[in-house]
Design an enzyme around this catalytic site. Structure first.
Site, short mmCIF file in Angstrom:
data_model
loop_
_atom_site.label_atom_id
_atom_site.label_comp_id
_atom_site.label_asym_id
_atom_site.label_seq_id
_atom_site.Cartn_x
_atom_site.Cartn_y
_atom_site.Cartn_z
N GLY A 130 2.84 30.71 34.01
CA GLY A 130 2.40 30.82 32.64
C GLY A 130 1.25 29.88 32.40
O GLY A 130 0.59 29.41 33.33
N GLY A 131 1.00 29.57 31.14
CA GLY A 131 -0.15 28.74 30.81
C GLY A 131 -0.05 27.35 31.37
O GLY A 131 -1.06 26.71 31.67
N MET A 132 1.17 26.82 31.54
CA MET A 132 1.26 25.44 32.03
C MET A 132 2.28 25.27 33.13
O MET A 132 2.38 24.20 33.71
CB MET A 132 1.63 24.50 30.88
CG MET A 132 3.06 24.61 30.44
SD MET A 132 3.49 23.32 29.26
CE MET A 132 5.26 23.56 29.18
N GLY A 133 3.04 26.30 33.45
CA GLY A 133 4.11 26.12 34.42
C GLY A 133 4.06 27.14 35.54
O GLY A 133 3.61 28.26 35.37
N VAL B 102 6.72 28.72 38.67
CA VAL B 102 8.11 28.80 39.09
C VAL B 102 8.15 29.37 40.50
O VAL B 102 7.50 30.38 40.80
CB VAL B 102 8.95 29.68 38.15
CG1 VAL B 102 10.39 29.76 38.64
CG2 VAL B 102 8.92 29.12 36.74
N LYS C 3 10.77 24.72 38.96
CA LYS C 3 9.73 24.83 37.96
C LYS C 3 8.85 23.58 38.00
O LYS C 3 9.36 22.46 37.93
CB LYS C 3 10.36 24.99 36.57
CG LYS C 3 9.34 25.30 35.49
CD LYS C 3 10.05 25.82 34.26
CE LYS C 3 9.05 26.31 33.24
NZ LYS C 3 9.71 26.93 32.10
N GLY D 36 6.73 33.23 39.32
CA GLY D 36 6.04 33.52 38.08
C GLY D 36 5.22 32.33 37.65
O GLY D 36 5.37 31.22 38.15
N ASP E 48 11.59 31.60 21.54
CA ASP E 48 10.88 32.67 22.26
C ASP E 48 11.86 33.62 22.94
O ASP E 48 11.69 34.01 24.10
CB ASP E 48 9.93 32.06 23.30
CG ASP E 48 8.88 33.08 23.78
OD1 ASP E 48 8.67 34.08 23.07
OD2 ASP E 48 8.30 32.87 24.85
#
Length: 939
Positions: free
Chosen positions: A57-60, A62, A78, A55, A171
């Site tokens: 996201g905006g900065m990471g 995995v 990660k 997966g 979150d």
């Protein structure tokens, strides 16, 4: 799917335009003009091999990775995205890494390692969770309401652990909670602490705009995160998110419609979504949606609404309160209220008033605290009326044949009434009515109604309410009903057979096996005369007779009836197949109690295969057959195979039964018992907690199932060395069993036997002897001298007597036990050998070493071959044999035995596990002359 979305923010494909900070960082990444999709393939990390991307996201990012040293295992690795490497993202990445490192909880993904790439970008390796998102898991597995609440409670515990470490997630949402089945249990893992903060800290640097400061997923964010995102938030913000998750678990809808957040990207505009009052979950169940929602929870719309009101509705509304101070202070408080709701206890979310507490009290105690007069007088009157009505219905059948169908329905309804009688509830109702009338009478006479307490205390000490109800039903209802059937319907064999069947069912329901064979014999004779000896109806009656004889402990006669029935049934005829499986199940249990273990296993292998082939894996009869196969293997001490069958039955029940069905609880209990037998005590104990809570919530702590579960849990506690906890639980279970079920009920007796055995191990042998003497006396009266449970209790009592120095009394008991076991099981059987070992001890202690030699040596060889030379049974038997040889002055044989059979006690690990055996050996060795001359020890 693994740690799907295990990034600092939601995966790219799921991002809402309103996830402000994430979008900004993602845009910065895209503006760099570089395509990072395959950059990870070029990465080289020491100790890790990247397998695939999980997966982003905006900065990471995995990845699924394989750690190669110092241990080999799969991990979720990660890594910060290289194009957004800046102080802000580095700080947030470090926050998550530090937050996860602080926490050690089964519901939170664990951090294993951290480091940087050769290019200087930070990463950390964490636990790889091969699970799916919470909402998808509940949907795919059709979890019931009970199972969803249990899963939610574990999530709350994980969040509470984080809060205790000072970490606020910020979150929480289903996508950030992965669920996987581990050993049959749904285990959640909370991930994505990428925007976490410490308790009381501001969400972001003050220099940022409100849009930049607001991070998270809007529909799960608390109102204060929109209204003042720069201000400090606390644990109650996570509580709000948990409230949203709970709302969706209950009714599949969020408390605030998602489209109300999608119309704008401004925090102040989104804050207006909370201006409307929050509706309770049950209000979301419309006529159109309720059926589908209920079906996915394996229940009905009506039952679902009743389960939600008022407690779960109130709990959700409190968690979702607009102002933080009106919510639960912590996730732990929210979980505690959920547990109270499941136990039918008052919850803190509902205003505490006398009426509400009274309702909850009555719900927990059901008929015992209902209208006392209705619970007893109406019940007794109803039973009499039902019986007479059943007779009248059959008479009307002869008079008005055209009403046959209606009358059959009435008779069936009345029979169901009789079968549904619960002696425990009836007995409680009798006590409640006595209490009510006594207090009313004292009040009218001007005396203190509190005097009733002492009177009832005396009554309870000498009269068991459950036994009283059973005896009343037998004497004033069932015996008279049987006499009336014989008298009134002598010339109507079919009606007589039906009525005898109804009476037989009631005797079974109230656990009175004595009259069952006589009633079943009448049913067989009537069927044979009416239909012929080979007819299915006659063969079915013979199966009932076989089961009745088994329950009355007439094993040889039961086996003969069941084998005759099976021989007459034809597998080629579909209408014979259910009876054939039923007869096979019962015959297998008879064979087990008769010591024919191999034959029972072969039979159950055949019957289980037939049930699956004929009815399918999810049919009720197949599930019951699978459970019986597990029982047979467990009794044969094939615990691994028994566990496999029990788990198979449990899986099938989860798919076909309501979450509060008692059969599901009993299936869990079978699995936990098998785990305990296999020495997997921690796993068994974890299930025991769930099982006790299940039966306490669904049936009350005084129910037979709850008491049995408590007794089993105590055994596992004892096995783990937590003997005081085990003793306290057994005392409670024993007292509850005596009060609720009766002192002579099989479950009460088994619980008291476990208590006596534990007290003997704790050195409290006088108390243990008194308990076991009562159990033996009760089992002799109830089951007879040849029943295996009677013999087991006598064996434990004999052991206690021998340990107390009362060897002759112990010998008088164990000699008879050993002879009966030889007659039933033969010589080479574990139970025969166990009693033989004890017989050798008793003979040696009463000065008969010559007679003791043969059973001691035979037991030692048997246990060594079966369990190995280092097993406790092998070593204990060898110590007895060693001591007997010394008593007979057979020094050479004793020295040889010492070197061959007792050498394992020189192993430090075995000595550590069995210190009591080492002490026994030392005591024997102390009786040797130090010069090397052996002197005859005192036995």
């Amino acid at each position: 799917m693994g740690n799907r979305g295990s990034t600092d923010d939601t995966p790219t494909q799921d991002l809402s335009p309103t996830c402000f900070q994430t979008l900004i960082e993602a845009a910065e990444s895209l503006r760099s003009g570089a395509d990072e999709s395959d950059h990870w393939r070029e990465l080289e990390l020491e100790r890790y091999q990247l397998v695939r991307e999980l997966g982003r996201g905006g900065m990471g990012l995995v990845f699924l990775a394989r750690q190669t040293e110092p241990v080999e295992r799969e991990v979720a690795l990660k890594l910060i995205r290289r194009r957004v490497l800046n102080p802000s993202t580095l700080a947030r990445f470090e926050v998550e890494r530090q937050a996860l490192a602080q926490m050690q909880h089964p519901a939170i993904a664990q951090v294993f390692d951290a480091g940087t790439t050769s290019e200087g970008y930070p990463y950390f390796a964490m636990e790889y969770v091969d699970g799916i998102a919470l909402d998808a898991f509940c949907r795919d597995h059709r979890l019931s309401l009970f199972e969803r609440l249990d899963l939610f409670g574990r999530i709350c515990q994980g969040v509470q652990h984080a809060h205790q470490k000072g970490i606020i997630h910020r979150d929480l949402k289903p996508a950030n909670i992965l669920v996987a089945r581990i050993d049959g249990l749904a285990m959640p893992k909370i991930i994505d602490f990428g925007i976490a903060t410490t308790n009381g800290a501001t969400t972001d640097a003050p220099a940022r705009s409100r849009r930049e400061a607001t991070v998270g997923t809007p529909e799960y964010m608390s109102p204060e995160q929109f209204r003042n995102p720069e201000a400090a938030i606390d644990t109650r913000s996570d509580v709000y998110s948990l409230g949203v998750i709970l709302h969706e678990l209950l009714v599949e809808e969020p408390p605030v419609a998602r489209e109300r957040f999608s119309r704008t990207d401004l925090p102040e505009e989104m804050a207006r979504a909370f201006d409307r009052p929050t509706r309770q979950p049950s209000a979301w169940l419309t006529e159109e949606s309720a059926r589908a929602v209920a079906e996915r929870r394996r229940t009905t719309p009506g039952r679902l609404r009743r389960a939600l009101r008022p407690d779960l509705d109130a709990i959700v509304l409190k968690a979702l309160a607009d102002r933080p101070e009106q919510r639960y202070p912590s996730a732990g408080d929210l979980a505690a209220d959920i547990q109270r709701a499941r136990r039918h206890e008052p919850v803190s979310a509902v205003p505490a008033n006398l009426g509400y507490r009274a309702i909850k009290f009555m719900r927990r105690n059901a008929l015992a605290l209902g209208s006392a007069s209705a619970a007893v007088l109406a019940l007794l009157a109803g039973l009499t009326a039902a019986t007479l009505g059943m007779f009248e219905a059959q008479r009307q059948f002869l008079i008005a044949e055209q009403r046959q169908q209606d009358l059959e329905q009435v008779a069936g309804f009345q029979q169901a009434m009789l079968e549904g009688i619960d002696p425990q509830q009836m007995g409680n109702g009798i006590v409640a009515e006595i209490d009510r009338q006594l207090r009313t009478g004292l009040d009218r006479s001007g005396e203190d109604p509190a005097l009733a307490d002492s009177v009832l205390a005396q009554l309870s000490a000498h009269v068991n309410a459950t036994d009283l109800a059973r005896q009343t039903m037998e004497r004033f209802l069932l015996e008279r009903a049987a006499e009336s059937v014989e008298r009134e319907f002598a010339d109507q064999p079919r009606l007589r057979a039906d009525l005898y069947s109804a009476i037989h069912a009631v005797y079974r329901a109230i656990d009175l096996p004595g009259p069952l064979p006589a009633l079943a014999e009448q049913m067989v004779e009537l069927a044979r005369a009416e239909y012929g000896p080979e007819a299915l109806e006659t063969l079915q009656a013979r199966i009932v007779l076989g089961d009745s004889l088994y329950r009355a402990n007439q094993l040889a006669a039961a086996r003969a009836e069941l084998e005759t029935a099976r021989a007459g049934l034809r597998p080629s005829q579909p209408d014979h197949r259910a009876a054939l499986v039923d007869a096979g199940n019962t015959l297998a249990t008879v064979l087990v109690d008769s010591g024919e273990m191999d034959e029972a296993i072969d039979l159950m292998t055949e019957v289980a295969g037939q049930a699956r082939e004929w009815f399918g894996p999810r049919h009720e009869l197949t599930i019951g057959t699978t459970s019986t196969a597990g029982f047979v293997h467990a009794r044969a001490r094939n615990y691994e195979q028994g566990l496999a069958y029990f788990e198979q039955a449990l899986d099938a029940m989860r798919d076909s039964l309501d979450a509060d069905d008692p059969r599901l609880g009993r299936a869990l209990l079978n699995v936990a018992s098998s785990l305990g037998r296999l020495g997997r005590l921690e796993e068994a104990l974890e299930m025991d907690h769930e099982i006790v809570a299940f039966f306490t919530a669904t049936e009350g702590r005084r129910s037979s199932n709850a008491i049995r579960a408590m007794s089993n849990m105590a055994n596992n506690l004892s096995g783990l060395g937590r003997t005081e906890q085990a003793r306290a639980l057994l005392i409670e279970a024993s007292e509850l069993g005596t009060e609720a079920l009766g002192a002579d009920h099989p479950i009460t007796l088994r619980t008291r036997l476990n208590l006596g055995s534990l007290q003997a191990r704790l050195g409290q042998r006088a108390q243990a002897q008194a308990i076991l003497e009562d159990v033996v006396e009760a089992r002799l009266a109830l089951l007879g001298p040849d029943h295996q449970e009677t013999l087991s209790a006598q064996e434990i009592l004999a052991n206690i007597l021998i340990d107390r120095g009362k060897a002759q009394a112990g010998l008088d008991i164990i000699d008879g036990v050993h002879q009966r076991r030889q007659a039933v099981f033969g010589q080479a059987h574990p139970q025969t050998m166990a009693s033989g070992r004890l017989l050798a001890r008793a003979l040696a202690d009463t000065g008969q070493p010559t007679r003791a030699l043969q059973p001691a040596s035979t037991a030692t060889r048997f246990f060594a071959e079966r369990h190995g030379p280092g097993h406790a049974l092998t070593l204990s038997s060898a110590l007895d044999w060693y001591r007997i040889l010394l008593a007979l002055e057979r020094e050479e044989q004793a020295v040889e035995l010492r070197a061959e059979r007792l050498a394992p006690l020189n192993d430090p690990e075995i000595a550590r596990r069995h210190p009591e055996l080492v002490e026994q050996l030392a005591a024997i060795e102390a009786r040797f002359d130090r010069s090397g001359q052996q002197q005859r020890p005192e036995l």
